[in-house]
Design a protein around this motif. Structure first.
Motif: not given
Length: 291
Positions: A56-67, A110-119
């Motif tokens: 979880v990030t502060h805002q969409l811009l941070h999420a996009q950059q981290l992604y 993401w829901l269909g697997r046992d791993d993976g990162i959702l930002v």
């Protein structure tokens, strides 16, 4: 990358975090990490403990950059982005079809697997989405040689949020012309054309939305929902009953006024639509009553 991973995991501080994860600690604090270093830390932890991870990030811009940073450090298939604007009201009305498609695709995969990162930006945590089983049940798989019921297929596409048009040109649309069903899944680059011989699927192929020319044949295709608000008739009936109860309680507390009359008229109209199983633009207002 392997050298950096080995270096970080050799450090006592970093190893203590991994040990805490293995021990099932409910929370740990990592301070003094920012930008690329944050993405590097997350990627190393994920490689050592490849579990289903929500960031979880502060805002969409941070999420996009981290992604973007995580995609450079891991494989594209391991990282997903759930893009939501901070202004929720604005998001509901002007969110682009591209962002909606990315949210649906990311959530389903993401829901269909046992791993993976959702930002996700923190605004995403305020959204009410259907339970996991809804995303699994609201999908259609077509295979060449399979028999289908056309009317049932059309009804299912409506329930999944697809709009019926004369000619498919944009995602979330479908058309039926004789023995041909065209569908533009929100998760695909190109629309799909299904040709029927009576009630049997004769062929499935991708086609160009602009020229309408065929591109390539496929043996099967899975159509996923085109919207994030998935509801059954039972959900709508239950929501209508609760909404009616809430309305009566609210009206009892209000003094007679034009505002009270307007509220009663508007909400009663919504209740009638729910009771008759009509889907309407502002159903999202009652998301907390559906599930």
């Amino acid at each position: 990358m392997k050298g950096i991973t080995n270096y970080l995991t050799s450090k006592e501080e970093f190893q203590s975090i991994i040990d805490g994860i293995n021990a099932g600690f409910k929370e740990q604090l990592i301070a003094g990490v920012s930008d690329v270093a944050r993405a590097l830390s997350i990627s190393v932890l994920y490689q050592k403990q490849p579990k289903k991870t929500l960031v979880v990030t502060h805002q969409l811009l941070h999420a996009q950059q981290l992604y973007d940073d995580l995609k450079d450090l891991l494989t594209d298939s391991d990282v997903y982005l759930y893009p939501v604007n901070e202004l929720i009201a604005t998001e509901m009305f002007i969110s682009s079809p591209e962002l909606r498609s990315e949210r649906i695709r990311s959530l389903i995969e993401w829901l269909g697997r046992d791993d993976g990162i959702l930002v996700v930006p923190i605004a995403a945590l305020k959204r009410i989405v259907p339970p996991k089983q809804y995303w699994q049940s609201y999908r259609l798989t077509f295979e060449a040689g399979e028999q289908i019921e056309l009317e049932e297929t059309v009804e299912n596409l409506f329930d999944m949020g697809y709009d019926r048009v004369d000619m498919v040109t944009s995602p979330a649309e479908f058309s039926v012309r004789g023995g041909i069903i065209d569908i533009y899944p929100v998760t695909e680059r190109n629309p799909i054309r299904i040709e029927l011989f009576d009630d049997e699927i004769d062929s499935i192929r991708q086609f160009d939305a602009n020229s309408q020319r065929s591109l390539e044949n496929v043996e099967s295709v899975t159509i996923v929902p085109a919207r994030e608000l998935l509801v059954t008739k039972e959900d709508m009936s239950r929501a209508a009953k609760q909404l009616e109860d809430y309305l009566q309680k609210s009206l009892q507390k209000m003094k007679a006024s034009p505002h009270k009359d307007a509220l009663e008229e508007a909400v009663k109209h919504d209740i009638e639509q729910l009771q008759s199983f009509e889907k309407f633009q502002e159903m999202y207002k009652y998301s907390n009553l559906f599930y």
